[in-house]
Write an enzyme that holds these catalytic residues in place. Structure first.
Site, PDB file in Angstrom:
ATOM      1  N   GLY B  47       0.781  -1.228   0.000  1.00  0.00           N
ATOM      2  CA  GLY B  47       0.000   0.000   0.000  1.00  0.00           C
ATOM      3  C   GLY B  47       0.813   1.278   0.000  1.00  0.00           C
ATOM      4  N   ASP B  49       3.092   4.240  -1.409  1.00  0.00           N
ATOM      5  CA  ASP B  49       3.196   4.862  -2.730  1.00  0.00           C
ATOM      6  C   ASP B  49       4.639   5.139  -3.130  1.00  0.00           C
ATOM      7  OD1 ASP B  49       0.397   4.907  -2.953  1.00  0.00           O
ATOM      8  OD2 ASP B  49       0.324   6.718  -1.727  1.00  0.00           O
ATOM      9  N   ASP B 161      25.290   9.150 -11.837  1.00  0.00           N
ATOM     10  CA  ASP B 161      25.017   7.962 -12.642  1.00  0.00           C
ATOM     11  C   ASP B 161      25.797   8.120 -13.932  1.00  0.00           C
ATOM     12  OD1 ASP B 161      23.356   6.870 -10.768  1.00  0.00           O
ATOM     13  OD2 ASP B 161      21.507   7.116 -11.895  1.00  0.00           O
ATOM     14  N   ASP B 193      29.263   5.153  -9.075  1.00  0.00           N
ATOM     15  CA  ASP B 193      28.008   4.470  -9.439  1.00  0.00           C
ATOM     16  C   ASP B 193      28.223   2.961  -9.567  1.00  0.00           C
ATOM     17  OD1 ASP B 193      25.586   3.654 -10.566  1.00  0.00           O
ATOM     18  OD2 ASP B 193      25.947   4.627 -12.509  1.00  0.00           O
ATOM     19  N   HIS B 362      17.081  -1.812 -26.372  1.00  0.00           N
ATOM     20  CA  HIS B 362      17.350  -1.051 -25.145  1.00  0.00           C
ATOM     21  C   HIS B 362      18.799  -1.250 -24.722  1.00  0.00           C
ATOM     22  CE1 HIS B 362      16.773   0.972 -21.380  1.00  0.00           C
ATOM     23  NE2 HIS B 362      17.210  -0.075 -20.714  1.00  0.00           N
ATOM     24  N   GLY B 365      21.857   2.640 -18.876  1.00  0.00           N
ATOM     25  CA  GLY B 365      22.506   3.940 -18.689  1.00  0.00           C
ATOM     26  C   GLY B 365      23.661   3.889 -17.709  1.00  0.00           C
ATOM     27  N   HIS B 366      24.011   2.679 -17.275  1.00  0.00           N
ATOM     28  CA  HIS B 366      25.044   2.554 -16.240  1.00  0.00           C
ATOM     29  C   HIS B 366      26.228   1.742 -16.742  1.00  0.00           C
ATOM     30  CE1 HIS B 366      22.366   4.165 -13.101  1.00  0.00           C
ATOM     31  NE2 HIS B 366      21.416   3.537 -13.768  1.00  0.00           N
ATOM     32  N   HIS B 388      25.260   4.016  -4.991  1.00  0.00           N
ATOM     33  CA  HIS B 388      24.194   3.674  -5.936  1.00  0.00           C
ATOM     34  C   HIS B 388      24.152   2.179  -6.221  1.00  0.00           C
ATOM     35  CE1 HIS B 388      24.516   7.985  -7.814  1.00  0.00           C
ATOM     36  NE2 HIS B 388      24.308   8.009  -6.514  1.00  0.00           N
ATOM     37  N   ASP B 441       2.414   7.283   2.083  1.00  0.00           N
ATOM     38  CA  ASP B 441       1.185   6.547   1.763  1.00  0.00           C
ATOM     39  C   ASP B 441       0.064   7.567   1.697  1.00  0.00           C
ATOM     40  OD1 ASP B 441      -0.914   4.830   1.440  1.00  0.00           O
ATOM     41  OD2 ASP B 441      -0.741   3.852   3.393  1.00  0.00           O
TER      42      ASP B 441
END
Lengths: 553, 553
Positions: B47, B49, B161, B193, B362, B365-366, B388, B441
């Site tokens: 529950g 968010d 990143d 990163d 695809h 990005g790392h 990260h 939440d």
């Protein structure tokens, strides 16, 4: 073609999903069933323990079902047997290892005296109008079989779960000559494993993992802990072989791992040199570089041995710096997070963990696109039905077949319960039978449905608020309450004001009903629910389930 | 070394987890914060968010916090800003695109007038004793930066990143010369990163995806629908370029996609030929081979545009046979099943879907391992702190550094809240500050904790049984009930007998209490709960939450 001369192929599981494989094939008054697997629940099936195929069709045709044929001993092919056998009594055919594993599972559930028939590759069995011929395939469990069903209309060939491993650990390669022979005779329908139909290239041989073990065992100076699927007998054999080579003892940990190793050894599918296996209690009598631990827990299962080690909660094995843990498995979709969490915990305990993709500690048991093309070209069926896969896998497999020149009109991408009618010259989808998911929750089989699951979902998101008032039956006035209890909504001790105000809203709603002369409970409850729901959403942005309960004295 | 001459590095998010990145760096009375990201909740956070960093440490040192420096505009680096800025007012530095995206997000939440400072690569800003220097890196969003913090003790270099894309779409490669210059001066601490530290080899260039698009657009005869992350501006640019080449119009669908394209075009980060973009309402005025649709939904988000198309529920776009959908993204861990479901639904609607790994739709990005080695060898820091990443990524990154000759004693695999003290000659972990997860939440920030989550978990598994009885205050006898209501436990209509018997058990328990003279409610409730719990488990194998409620009149 007469009305009788038709074959019906009825998938009852494994199409449009990974798991609970089950295929019924019918000719006149005879039905044979290939596999009876279970599926582990997707996460939206809250609280569900497992999912099995709906076998209504088989029960409705109980007298016609003459046999269940098993391709191999994995749960997604045999796991529903305990449930199916409770409903329907029928002979079961499978290879020795498959039956050995099933027998143990049934006895755990208190079922015995099943009518088992052990078969060898190339064995032929007569079942009504069918001649059933098993043939060797490679997969991630030994003694895996494909099935050729010789029917009055032609051959129906089911690959089972298959990969084209050219260097399997036991040397038992796919029976290419049998496939060629069947192809030469003409295969009417092919049912082909689609699990890896979206993987480009070839699946690597199991031998690759053996080479990686050799490399790792040669370098590691501490203990080695290997986890894999308990059914991956050849993987475990490779651990044993490599341990032997490097002078390490092996101990086996975890109930299903211990059981499977025992069954495999008893039946001669695993060879363990004398004195190599030791009890887990003995490991501290050896130096770290003399120890290999084979354990369950490759899926990060919360109660498994490896997870217990990772949380420093295992009775015999405490992870120590210098330990190397090899995760010789890939997470089943949905288990990624559990496995990742276990790996993290193992690192925190000081272990080195080898789990990365591409380093050769795991290979799949299913054929990738190039192998599937070889199979399709070798078998050249008249009709092709991709099986064992989610819809995208079936579609990718269909497109592969099409790219090899099988006309699209002879390829059936179909779903559980759809009946494909095959004649000598024509095949088409002719109808639908009952099929689907039966949910097992605790002791209940099929008693949890959409309403219960929807409630669990709502409860899981925002919890519940229960409102109780006691009313006087005659005058309808409140004699006790409203009382409010919540769970999973807010932390109650810090929300007194919210709860107090909620009570006021309930009183308002009740007063309002009284004023307007509303006496019907359902209407009163609806008023209370609406009023509270709006208030709670405005205050918290959440929508708990609201349960008004009216007691009458 | 005097007491003052020490630098403190305090990770507040992003270590031991993917997401909610936040790093505080302190020298005497000055703190600068790098990034303020959010994290999407793991599934066990029922529950919830979103998750943001606990910034207690910053609030306790409110006067010292002088700036927030942003590396780039992804949610896991800027998404907590709306919450942080409500608590603490501080200047924000970032590149133009980063600030453009943030500004829009803040205005959606009704926050404006933030103190924004736009920076360019190689800009230097003086903040107290620090000189902050931003430098160009490549990542999956344009205008991404690394940060060199020149401190009185030496340089602290944060990669942000990063990937080493040698052929980025905008031609802006990583500023290798700046990295070399900093390295030559001597880097005291590197924060690197680690997201892909467990991926072997190199990460492919973004150009690879452009080549794949070229190939696919050249072959497709129907409409092309591309989904990717809304922030992947270069990916969208490549779609636009390829559409232009093949004479197709482009329409953009989905709120965040539309917003990001607008911001990127306004700020000059995306170039769209005149007349290429059309409104979604216009697509039916063109032939299928003249249309490209760029849409949100690459993570299978239930309310996203692509998911609506897949469920035949989108206002403007109905999937039709001949459509090709390109999933130009990888599922974020935890989203695998949602994405797979969307792909299946698209196939069922008749689309061809290109989503497979290894087909070049695809790239990450790392940086992968070989790139990370190059960075470490280029920068050669005295101290290295992997950032990260979940714990395993940090460990793999640490091991890479060690394999390149950086002594283990100078590498800190650490966790959120641990304070690393760095002097010129020595660095060590010296303490712990408050850090962790703050759960959001609905409107509640931080008000849902373990008790609420544990209840949600139990409710989600087996539901709830509510038992209400009304007792007479004086004599303690039952005047109404017991009434039983359940939700998420069993399907009530088919369980009347079970519920009736449960009521009997409650009566038994109450009688028993009366006989034994037990009058304390808590004890009575415990008796009812125990009696019912045992009965229900015996009958169903389930353990619903049992809530006895006693009303008194």
């Amino acid at each position: 073609m007469s009305e009788e001369a038709r074959l019906h192929i009825i998938p009852l599981g494994g199409l449009g999903e990974i798991g609970k494989n089950m295929m019924a094939i019918r000719y006149q008054d005879t039905i044979v069933v290939i596999d009876a697997g279970l599926m582990f629940p997707e996460e939206e099936l809250l609280g569900i323990d497992m999912v099995i195929p709906d076998i209504t069709y088989l029960l409705e045709n109980r007298d016609k079902v003459k046999a269940i044929l098993l391709t191999h001993g994995h749960e997604d092919h045999v796991g529903a047997l305990p449930y199916v056998l409770k409903e329907i009594d029928v002979p079961i055919y499978g290879s020795r290892l498959t039956l050995g594993l099933v027998e143990q599972k049934l006895s755990e559930q208190g079922i015995d005296a099943a009518d088992f028939h052990s078969i060898l590759p190339r064995d032929k069995i007569k079942i009504g109008p069918f001649e059933v011929e098993f043939f060797r395939v490679s997969h991630s469990i030994p003694d895996a079989m494909g099935i050729a069903l010789h029917t009055p209309l032609g051959i129906v060939l089911h690959t089972g779960d298959i990969k084209l491993d050219q260097t399997p650990v036991d040397g038992e390669v796919v029976d290419f000559r049998k496939l060629a022979e069947l192809s030469e005779k003409g295969v009417l329908v092919m049912l082909g494993d689609s699990t890896n139909a979206d993987k480009i290239g070839f699946t690597m041989s199991e031998k690759v993992v053996g080479n990686t073990f050799d490399d790792l065992f040669g370098r590691c100076e501490g203990r080695i802990i290997v986890t894999t699927f308990a059914s991956n007998v050849h993987r475990i054999q490779q651990v044993i072989n490599t341990a032997q080579k490097y002078g390490r003892k092996v101990t086996v940990v975890g109930r299903s791992m211990i059981n499977n190793v025992r069954v495999s050894m008893d039946l001669g599918y695993m060879t363990v040199p004398e004195g190599l296996l030791i009890e887990v209690e003995e490991i501290n009598q050896y130096r770290p570089n003399q120890i290999v631990i084979v354990t369950t827990g490759s899926q990060g299962e919360p109660m498994s041995a490896l997870t217990r080690m990772a949380t420093a909660d295992h009775r015999w094995v405490a992870i120590q710096p210098g330990d190397t843990v090899i995760i010789s498995a890939t997470p089943i979709p949905g288990n990624e997070k559990l496995v990742a969490k276990t790996v993290d915990l193992l690192f925190r305990q000081g272990a080195e963990v080898v789990y990365e993709k591409g380093v050769g500690v795991h290979v799949s048991g299913h054929a990738a696109q190039e192998e599937l093309k070889i199979l399709l070209n070798l078998i050249r069926p008249r009709y092709f039905i991709p099986v064992h896969g989610e819809y995208r896998h079936l579609m990718k497999h269909a497109k592969l077949a099409e790219s090899l020149g099988i006309p699209r009109s002879r390829i059936f991408v179909t779903e559980n319960g759809q009946m494909i009618e095959v004649g000598k010259k024509k095949a088409s989808i002719v109808g639908k039978v009952t099929a689907g998911k039966v949910l097992v929750d605790g002791l209940g089989v099929g008693d949890v449905g959409n309403i219960v699951l929807r409630d669990r979902k709502q409860l899981s998101q925002d919890g519940i608020m229960i409102v109780v008032v006691t009313l006087n039956k005659e005058v309808g006035e409140v004699v006790a309450g409203p009382d409010i209890v919540t769970r999973g909504f807010v932390y109650v001790r810090e929300s007194e004001k919210l709860i107090d105000e909620a009570k006021e809203k309930v009183k308002d709603a009740l007063d309002n009903c009284t004023k307007r002369g509303i006496t019907e409970w359902a209407v009163i409850k609806a008023h209370v629910r609406d009023r509270l729901s709006k208030y709670l959403y405005d205050m918290t942005g959440r929508r708990p389930m609201i349960m008004p309960i009216i007691m009458e004295v």
